[in-house]
Motif scaffolding. Sequence first.
Motif, PDB file in Angstrom:
ATOM      1  N   GLU A 106       0.817  -1.216   0.000  1.00  0.00           N
ATOM      2  CA  GLU A 106       0.000   0.000   0.000  1.00  0.00           C
ATOM      3  C   GLU A 106       0.849   1.264   0.000  1.00  0.00           C
ATOM      4  OE1 GLU A 106      -4.106  -1.344   2.161  1.00  0.00           O
ATOM      5  OE2 GLU A 106      -2.377  -1.038   3.469  1.00  0.00           O
ATOM      6  N   TYR A 107       2.068   1.175   0.505  1.00  0.00           N
ATOM      7  CA  TYR A 107       2.994   2.314   0.514  1.00  0.00           C
ATOM      8  C   TYR A 107       4.386   1.822   0.133  1.00  0.00           C
ATOM      9  CZ  TYR A 107      -0.567   4.882   3.155  1.00  0.00           C
ATOM     10  OH  TYR A 107      -1.739   5.491   3.548  1.00  0.00           O
ATOM     11  N   VAL A 108       5.173   2.695  -0.501  1.00  0.00           N
ATOM     12  CA  VAL A 108       6.539   2.358  -0.848  1.00  0.00           C
ATOM     13  C   VAL A 108       7.386   3.623  -0.821  1.00  0.00           C
ATOM     14  CG1 VAL A 108       6.149   2.630  -3.338  1.00  0.00           C
ATOM     15  CG2 VAL A 108       8.020   1.180  -2.539  1.00  0.00           C
ATOM     16  N   CYS A 109       8.637   3.495  -0.392  1.00  0.00           N
ATOM     17  CA  CYS A 109       9.585   4.604  -0.457  1.00  0.00           C
ATOM     18  C   CYS A 109      10.362   4.515  -1.766  1.00  0.00           C
ATOM     19  CB  CYS A 109      10.547   4.564   0.735  1.00  0.00           C
ATOM     20  SG  CYS A 109       9.787   5.069   2.292  1.00  0.00           S
ATOM     21  N   VAL A 110      10.424   5.634  -2.474  1.00  0.00           N
ATOM     22  CA  VAL A 110      11.080   5.693  -3.769  1.00  0.00           C
ATOM     23  C   VAL A 110      12.062   6.853  -3.766  1.00  0.00           C
ATOM     24  CG1 VAL A 110      10.745   5.788  -6.261  1.00  0.00           C
ATOM     25  CG2 VAL A 110       8.912   4.915  -4.801  1.00  0.00           C
ATOM     26  N   ARG A 111      13.275   6.627  -4.289  1.00  0.00           N
ATOM     27  CA  ARG A 111      14.212   7.737  -4.433  1.00  0.00           C
ATOM     28  C   ARG A 111      13.613   8.803  -5.327  1.00  0.00           C
ATOM     29  NH1 ARG A 111      18.951   4.763  -6.315  1.00  0.00           N
ATOM     30  NH2 ARG A 111      18.882   6.290  -7.993  1.00  0.00           N
ATOM     31  N   ALA A 112      13.819  10.051  -4.968  1.00  0.00           N
ATOM     32  CA  ALA A 112      13.209  11.149  -5.716  1.00  0.00           C
ATOM     33  C   ALA A 112      13.641  11.160  -7.171  1.00  0.00           C
ATOM     34  CB  ALA A 112      13.540  12.489  -5.049  1.00  0.00           C
ATOM     35  N   ASP A 113      14.877  10.721  -7.453  1.00  0.00           N
ATOM     36  CA  ASP A 113      15.348  10.731  -8.844  1.00  0.00           C
ATOM     37  C   ASP A 113      14.815   9.554  -9.649  1.00  0.00           C
ATOM     38  OD1 ASP A 113      16.839   8.678  -7.765  1.00  0.00           O
ATOM     39  OD2 ASP A 113      18.783   9.515  -8.272  1.00  0.00           O
ATOM     40  N   GLU A 114      14.000   8.687  -9.039  1.00  0.00           N
ATOM     41  CA  GLU A 114      13.339   7.598  -9.756  1.00  0.00           C
ATOM     42  C   GLU A 114      11.844   7.860  -9.938  1.00  0.00           C
ATOM     43  OE1 GLU A 114      16.180   3.851  -8.419  1.00  0.00           O
ATOM     44  OE2 GLU A 114      14.380   4.273  -7.252  1.00  0.00           O
ATOM     45  N   LEU A 115      11.422   9.090  -9.659  1.00  0.00           N
ATOM     46  CA  LEU A 115      10.021   9.476  -9.772  1.00  0.00           C
ATOM     47  C   LEU A 115       9.867  10.648 -10.720  1.00  0.00           C
ATOM     48  CD1 LEU A 115       8.554   9.540  -6.133  1.00  0.00           C
ATOM     49  CD2 LEU A 115       7.907   7.972  -7.970  1.00  0.00           C
ATOM     50  N   ALA A 116       8.664  10.782 -11.283  1.00  0.00           N
ATOM     51  CA  ALA A 116       8.314  11.944 -12.098  1.00  0.00           C
ATOM     52  C   ALA A 116       6.814  12.179 -11.950  1.00  0.00           C
ATOM     53  CB  ALA A 116       8.680  11.713 -13.565  1.00  0.00           C
ATOM     54  N   PRO A 117       6.344  13.376 -12.264  1.00  0.00           N
ATOM     55  CA  PRO A 117       4.889  13.613 -12.243  1.00  0.00           C
ATOM     56  C   PRO A 117       4.171  12.665 -13.196  1.00  0.00           C
ATOM     57  CG  PRO A 117       6.086  15.694 -12.365  1.00  0.00           C
ATOM     58  CD  PRO A 117       7.102  14.609 -12.559  1.00  0.00           C
ATOM     59  N   LYS A 118       3.028  12.166 -12.766  1.00  0.00           N
ATOM     60  CA  LYS A 118       2.249  11.244 -13.593  1.00  0.00           C
ATOM     61  C   LYS A 118       1.803  11.950 -14.871  1.00  0.00           C
ATOM     62  CE  LYS A 118      -2.045  10.205 -12.482  1.00  0.00           C
ATOM     63  NZ  LYS A 118      -2.816  10.533 -13.704  1.00  0.00           N
ATOM     64  N   PRO A 119       1.935  11.298 -16.028  1.00  0.00           N
ATOM     65  CA  PRO A 119       1.483  11.923 -17.276  1.00  0.00           C
ATOM     66  C   PRO A 119       0.013  12.318 -17.209  1.00  0.00           C
ATOM     67  CG  PRO A 119       2.792   9.965 -17.744  1.00  0.00           C
ATOM     68  CD  PRO A 119       2.548   9.971 -16.267  1.00  0.00           C
ATOM     69  N   SER A 120      -0.285  13.516 -17.646  1.00  0.00           N
ATOM     70  CA  SER A 120      -1.674  13.968 -17.648  1.00  0.00           C
ATOM     71  C   SER A 120      -2.481  13.122 -18.624  1.00  0.00           C
ATOM     72  CB  SER A 120      -1.745  15.441 -18.042  1.00  0.00           C
ATOM     73  OG  SER A 120      -1.251  15.634 -19.353  1.00  0.00           O
ATOM     74  N   GLY A 121      -3.686  12.811 -18.262  1.00  0.00           N
ATOM     75  CA  GLY A 121      -4.542  12.008 -19.136  1.00  0.00           C
ATOM     76  C   GLY A 121      -4.448  10.523 -18.908  1.00  0.00           C
ATOM     77  N   LEU A 122      -3.437  10.058 -18.179  1.00  0.00           N
ATOM     78  CA  LEU A 122      -3.326   8.632 -17.875  1.00  0.00           C
ATOM     79  C   LEU A 122      -3.962   8.327 -16.528  1.00  0.00           C
ATOM     80  CD1 LEU A 122       0.220   7.319 -18.905  1.00  0.00           C
ATOM     81  CD2 LEU A 122      -1.864   7.487 -20.278  1.00  0.00           C
ATOM     82  N   THR A 123      -4.628   7.194 -16.435  1.00  0.00           N
ATOM     83  CA  THR A 123      -5.060   6.694 -15.139  1.00  0.00           C
ATOM     84  C   THR A 123      -3.844   6.203 -14.363  1.00  0.00           C
ATOM     85  OG1 THR A 123      -5.369   4.435 -15.937  1.00  0.00           O
ATOM     86  CG2 THR A 123      -7.244   5.956 -16.172  1.00  0.00           C
TER      87      THR A 123
END
Length: 327
Positions: A106-123
């Motif tokens: 239900e929760y996970v820790c992710v390095r900030a450099d492995e994340l990006a804003p979710k593409p708009s329009g995608l579920t």
Amino acid sequence: MKAFVLRGYGPPTALELTEIGTPVPRDDEVLVRVRATSVQPYDWHLMRGEPYVARLMGGGLGLFGPKIRILGADVAGVVEAVGAAVTGFRPGDEVFGMPKQGGFAEYVCVRADELAPKPSGLTFEQAAAVPLAAGTALLAVRDQGRAGPGRKVLVNGASGGVGTFAVQIAKAYGAEVTAVCGPRNTDLVRSLGADEVIDYTKQDFPRDGGHDALVDVWGGRPVSVCRRALRRDGVYILVGGPGGRWVQPVGRVFGTLARAPFVPQRIVLTDVVRCEHTRENLITLTALIEKGAVTPVIDRTYPFAEIPEAVRYQEEGRARGKVVITV
């Protein structure tokens, strides 16, 4: 929180739904409330501890038991909290990325450099289908295959997770694409933009030596056959291959690379585990998605409680595109 924990190597029933503590982000990490994750061969190889030879090579496979206890390499969700050194995200942001483990929770820790804003329009489900598969395809097609106008790219295994993205990304970069898949997937692959679709049950690989790059996701054909489809200065890019208990696909990887010094074509390996899946690549994929050049292909979506069944289905090797979990 609830998570599916891998207690030991085995079949999908080895994934045990358990209550464990919610992780706390380190200074460079983001705590993500997972809304969706996806399943891929990487997960079931870790689950089964196969091939056995890989247990001697480190990574997530221990000799007698798994080092990675919570599988799930892709996530899409909502930022819950951020570490002290994180400046690019704040609680409430919708994100996607590839932590390489921990997504079956239900929760996970992710390095900030492995994340990006979710593409708009995608579920969230569509976004969770992207990071590892599309990131691997991007590195294979753009970086190693140098796809572009005037270049011809052959994708073997074009209907799977990586393959469906590879076809679309190659077309987005202007290449002419030949795609190889099974008979039930030819219409799907053609709809992704492939210029030519080969049903491998009816037609052999091209032997005209006319392709600049071959992205081999399936890995089921001998390298000698694959080389016939390539120009003398072409590149053979091995992404995966049929699995086995003892050696494969590791044996095929080493055997393929051993040929590299003795053939005119360049032979390279795209490692889906160790290759760089950076925020910059996620942003590149987002741009392709938001302009309509790339769309995730999802075969089935399962609820969180049915993760073992989702892994079982993916392990059969018949999924068209991605298998996704709603958390």
